[in-house]
Design an enzyme around this catalytic site. Structure first.
Site, PDB file in Angstrom:
ATOM      1  N   SER A  74       0.338  16.660 -32.859  1.00 33.74           N
ATOM      2  CA  SER A  74       0.682  17.579 -31.786  1.00 33.74           C
ATOM      3  C   SER A  74      -0.750  17.562 -30.644  1.00 33.74           C
ATOM      4  O   SER A  74      -1.794  17.076 -31.055  1.00 33.74           O
ATOM      5  CB  SER A  74       0.696  18.956 -32.326  1.00 33.74           C
ATOM      6  N   TYR A 112      -3.838  25.838 -36.576  1.00 28.57           N
ATOM      7  CA  TYR A 112      -2.800  24.816 -36.313  1.00 28.57           C
ATOM      8  C   TYR A 112      -3.608  23.466 -35.306  1.00 28.57           C
ATOM      9  O   TYR A 112      -3.248  22.503 -35.964  1.00 28.57           O
ATOM     10  CB  TYR A 112      -2.033  25.218 -35.211  1.00 28.57           C
ATOM     11  N   ILE A 145       7.975  20.204 -26.845  1.00 27.68           N
ATOM     12  CA  ILE A 145       9.117  19.542 -26.907  1.00 27.68           C
ATOM     13  C   ILE A 145      10.552  20.592 -26.833  1.00 27.68           C
ATOM     14  O   ILE A 145      10.343  21.536 -27.756  1.00 27.68           O
ATOM     15  CB  ILE A 145       9.278  18.584 -28.254  1.00 27.68           C
TER      16      ILE A 145
END
Length: 244
Positions: free
Chosen positions: A145, A158, A191
């Site tokens: 990511s 994350y 996305i």
């Protein structure tokens, strides 16, 4: 390598019942690979994808497994091997995104994120390597990511999980390059998936002016699978956004 070569290949895509994972599954099936569709909870979506592929003349199976668990991964890989053949292509796409701030991030949230997003890459890679080594051929693509390099909106746990994926990618690539196994990553940002629904304002941050699509991510994955000379690389898909 051309797409025709994938007709003799078996692929496993984790977290593949919808979104980016499902787009990768469809691209692999269109290229002729037999595909195992891993999911954790969305059985109906995974089964529908299997039917779609079968209807187009392809081969696919759906397998429920928590890829953060060693024994679940071992059972999954054994089932793929028995029903479709040894795994040649692994796409580590499974992940969770628990949005947390610095002050409300718990130890449990941190551990779960690392287990699902990062440990799963290690477990699945370890499980498929024996068959890839036996053939002296393998393709591993890890879905990272933009959060591996930028702050993002989800949280530092994350960020850490995705940065770890890119570290694993480079570490495995350097050690497997002489065995015919390539290891690369794709790092998408913003996305158009279920996660982005209801947040159209985020598109204004993207120089290109729109969200990326799952199919565009899948095309980058296919590029890496079909190119035997690329290894240890991360393809950033950010629509022109720059990260510090």
């Amino acid at each position: 390598m051309t797409t025709e070569n994938l007709r003799r290949r078996t692929a496993l895509v984790t977290g593949a019942s919808r979104g980016i994972g499902a787009a990768i599954v469809r691209a692999l099936a269109e290229a002729g690979a037999a595909v195992a569709i891993n999911y954790r909870e969305r059985a109906a979506d995974a089964d529908a994808l299997v039917k779609q592929i079968a209807g187009a003349g392809g081969r696919a199976i759906a397998i429920a497994a928590d890829v953060s668990q060693t024994e679940a991964v071992a059972r999954m890989v054994e089932r793929v091997r028995s029903e479709l053949g040894p795994i040649d292509i692994l796409v580590n796409n499974a992940g969770i995104a628990l949005t947390r701030g610095v002050d409300d991030l718990s130890e449990q949230d941190f551990d779960r994120t690392i287990a699902v997003n990062l440990k799963s890459v290690f477990l699945c890679t370890r499980a498929v390597l024996p068959d890839m080594r036996a053939k002296q051929w393998g393709r591993i693509v890890n879905i990272s990511s933009g959060a591996a390099r930028g702050a993002g909106a989800i949280g530092p746990h994350y960020n850490a999980s995705k940065a770890g994926i890119e570290g694993l990618t480079r570490g495995y690539a350097a050690r497997l390059v002489k065995e015919g196994i390539t290891v690369n990553a794709v790092a998408p940002s913003l996305i158009e998936t279920d996660m982005m629904k209801g947040q159209p304002q985020l598109a204004s941050r993207i120089p290109l002016g729109r969200f990326g699509t799952a199919d565009e991510v899948a095309s980058a994955v296919m590029l890496l699978i079909q190119n035997p000379y690329m290894t240890g690389q991360t393809i950033a898909m950010s629509g022109g956004m720059a990260f510090n």
